[in-house]
Scaffold this motif. Sequence first.
Motif, PDB file in Angstrom:
ATOM      1  N   LEU A 218       1.777 -46.651 -96.484  1.00 56.04           N
ATOM      2  CA  LEU A 218       1.103 -46.945 -97.843  1.00 56.04           C
ATOM      3  C   LEU A 218       1.469 -48.336 -98.120  1.00 56.04           C
ATOM      4  CD1 LEU A 218       1.903 -43.733-100.178  1.00 56.04           C
ATOM      5  CD2 LEU A 218      -0.494 -44.384 -98.794  1.00 56.04           C
ATOM      6  N   ASP A 219       0.519 -49.136 -98.701  1.00 53.89           N
ATOM      7  CA  ASP A 219       0.670 -50.574 -98.844  1.00 53.89           C
ATOM      8  C   ASP A 219       1.417 -50.942-100.264  1.00 53.89           C
ATOM      9  OD1 ASP A 219      -0.914 -50.017-101.131  1.00 53.89           O
ATOM     10  OD2 ASP A 219      -2.726 -50.799-100.107  1.00 53.89           O
ATOM     11  N   SER A 220       1.625 -52.189-100.285  1.00 51.32           N
ATOM     12  CA  SER A 220       2.882 -52.522-101.377  1.00 51.32           C
ATOM     13  C   SER A 220       2.297 -52.238-102.735  1.00 51.32           C
ATOM     14  CB  SER A 220       3.328 -54.055-101.060  1.00 51.32           C
ATOM     15  OG  SER A 220       2.050 -54.963-101.239  1.00 51.32           O
ATOM     16  N   ASP A 221       1.045 -52.460-102.859  1.00 49.73           N
ATOM     17  CA  ASP A 221       0.408 -52.096-103.954  1.00 49.73           C
ATOM     18  C   ASP A 221       0.449 -50.708-104.660  1.00 49.73           C
ATOM     19  OD1 ASP A 221      -0.396 -54.766-104.456  1.00 49.73           O
ATOM     20  OD2 ASP A 221      -2.598 -54.206-103.407  1.00 49.73           O
ATOM     21  N   GLU A 223       3.020 -48.728-103.769  1.00 46.52           N
ATOM     22  CA  GLU A 223       4.410 -48.670-103.904  1.00 46.52           C
ATOM     23  C   GLU A 223       4.860 -49.303-105.264  1.00 46.52           C
ATOM     24  OE1 GLU A 223       8.859 -50.316-102.345  1.00 46.52           O
ATOM     25  OE2 GLU A 223       6.974 -50.356-100.832  1.00 46.52           O
ATOM     26  N   ARG A 224       4.176 -50.279-105.641  1.00 43.94           N
ATOM     27  CA  ARG A 224       4.114 -51.042-106.975  1.00 43.94           C
ATOM     28  C   ARG A 224       3.847 -49.764-108.078  1.00 43.94           C
ATOM     29  NH1 ARG A 224       1.525 -54.898-106.064  1.00 43.94           N
ATOM     30  NH2 ARG A 224       3.046 -55.973-104.879  1.00 43.94           N
ATOM     31  N   ARG A 225       2.619 -49.492-107.917  1.00 42.99           N
ATOM     32  CA  ARG A 225       2.199 -48.532-108.774  1.00 42.99           C
ATOM     33  C   ARG A 225       3.106 -47.415-109.094  1.00 42.99           C
ATOM     34  NH1 ARG A 225       0.529 -47.673-113.590  1.00 42.99           N
ATOM     35  NH2 ARG A 225      -1.070 -45.695-113.762  1.00 42.99           N
ATOM     36  N   ALA A 226       3.702 -46.858-107.867  1.00 41.08           N
ATOM     37  CA  ALA A 226       4.739 -45.833-107.878  1.00 41.08           C
ATOM     38  C   ALA A 226       5.885 -46.168-108.773  1.00 41.08           C
ATOM     39  CB  ALA A 226       4.894 -45.177-106.388  1.00 41.08           C
ATOM     40  N   ALA A 248      10.039 -39.125-106.527  1.00 40.87           N
ATOM     41  CA  ALA A 248       9.497 -40.213-105.612  1.00 40.87           C
ATOM     42  C   ALA A 248       8.199 -39.736-104.962  1.00 40.87           C
ATOM     43  CB  ALA A 248      10.652 -40.641-104.487  1.00 40.87           C
ATOM     44  N   ALA A 249       8.376 -38.656-103.883  1.00 41.68           N
ATOM     45  CA  ALA A 249       7.148 -38.505-103.423  1.00 41.68           C
ATOM     46  C   ALA A 249       5.840 -38.045-104.049  1.00 41.68           C
ATOM     47  CB  ALA A 249       7.529 -37.195-102.428  1.00 41.68           C
ATOM     48  N   ALA A 250       6.221 -37.746-105.416  1.00 41.43           N
ATOM     49  CA  ALA A 250       5.200 -37.234-106.381  1.00 41.43           C
ATOM     50  C   ALA A 250       4.698 -38.371-106.908  1.00 41.43           C
ATOM     51  CB  ALA A 250       5.493 -36.192-107.396  1.00 41.43           C
ATOM     52  N   CYS A 251       5.308 -39.515-107.219  1.00 42.48           N
ATOM     53  CA  CYS A 251       4.985 -40.763-107.994  1.00 42.48           C
ATOM     54  C   CYS A 251       4.312 -41.389-106.848  1.00 42.48           C
ATOM     55  CB  CYS A 251       5.858 -41.689-108.299  1.00 42.48           C
ATOM     56  SG  CYS A 251       6.911 -40.913-109.831  1.00 42.48           S
ATOM     57  N   LEU A 252       4.515 -41.530-105.350  1.00 44.90           N
ATOM     58  CA  LEU A 252       3.873 -41.970-104.402  1.00 44.90           C
ATOM     59  C   LEU A 252       2.381 -41.448-104.255  1.00 44.90           C
ATOM     60  CD1 LEU A 252       6.560 -42.730-101.557  1.00 44.90           C
ATOM     61  CD2 LEU A 252       5.115 -44.373-102.983  1.00 44.90           C
ATOM     62  N   TYR A 253       2.328 -40.044-104.184  1.00 50.96           N
ATOM     63  CA  TYR A 253       1.158 -39.344-104.113  1.00 50.96           C
ATOM     64  C   TYR A 253       0.110 -39.739-105.166  1.00 50.96           C
ATOM     65  CZ  TYR A 253      -2.037 -35.494-104.195  1.00 50.96           C
ATOM     66  OH  TYR A 253      -3.245 -34.464-104.118  1.00 50.96           O
ATOM     67  N   THR A 254       0.683 -39.581-106.163  1.00 52.29           N
ATOM     68  CA  THR A 254      -0.221 -40.060-107.418  1.00 52.29           C
ATOM     69  C   THR A 254      -0.695 -41.430-107.564  1.00 52.29           C
ATOM     70  OG1 THR A 254       1.215 -38.415-109.064  1.00 52.29           O
ATOM     71  CG2 THR A 254      -0.235 -39.972-110.015  1.00 52.29           C
ATOM     72  N   ALA A 255       0.096 -42.310-107.029  1.00 57.52           N
ATOM     73  CA  ALA A 255      -0.120 -43.775-107.106  1.00 57.52           C
ATOM     74  C   ALA A 255      -1.429 -43.688-105.787  1.00 57.52           C
ATOM     75  CB  ALA A 255       0.769 -44.524-106.697  1.00 57.52           C
TER      76      ALA A 255
END
Length: 288
Positions: A218-221, A223-226, A248-255
């Motif tokens: 996943l890109d940096s944007d 990760e920033r949204r997560a 952390a995984a849920a926030c990355l998936y949502t982002a």
Amino acid sequence: MSEARSPQGCPECDGHLGFEAGETVCTDCGLVVSEYRIDHGPEWRSFADDDRNPARTGAPLTRSRHDRGLSTEIGRSTRIKGRKRRQFARMRRQHNRARISTKRERNQVYAFTEIRRVTSALSLPNHIRDQACSLFESAQNEDLLRGRSLEGFAAACVYAACRVAGVSRSVEEVCDVSKASEAEHQAAYGALNRDLGLPVAPADPTEYLPRFATKLDLDSDTERRAREYVAEAREEGVVGGKNPCGVAAACLYTAARDRGEDCTQAEAADVADVTPVTLRKTYVALRE
């Protein structure tokens, strides 16, 4: 480049001698008087400042050895044969017995070897390794090892050092590469945390975001949204009582869903070593 003058003169023209690039050269006629100059200074170089003068005394001390790395070892060679080889074998055996003379030192050798192996498998820096070895020695001094496994304490010391330093490693990751079970790890870590009073704060899900984002490509944007989702979840009280890896995984998936990136719940859950159900619960709480 400034030249250091020599008190002696040139043997040809009696001119002044100077030192350049390790050579002694006459500044008047250009005669190279000497090609090599002995440097009587230490073999180290300091780029920080010139005030310190460390001594050149071999390898530095290390906390990851029971003797701080001060002892020597008798090596092996294929050139010696017969009686000489048997003599060296006896000397090596006696030397090892003298170097490790007590059960306490024997336990330290075994545990420190396990700590070095676990930290190497987890790609942890040297200061985490040294801190883990110091924690094990403190546990020995407090007599916490009685009735507990050395493997469990080695794994617990590595995990505790990671928690204190803010390095993101989960219990499952440490137990996967160690020889201890999760039950042995939990018993040893509970004793460390209870009796030594470790300055351990609750694990922050943001510590896992960079590593999980790299594994999920996943890109940096994203990760920033997560990170923003983690902050919102902390304000709403969603983080409390949940596995930080799962959060952390849920926030990355949502982002990733918000930005239209290709990331499934199964992939995100597999990276965090949690079940998709755990990830889905946090995802639903974030959406609500």
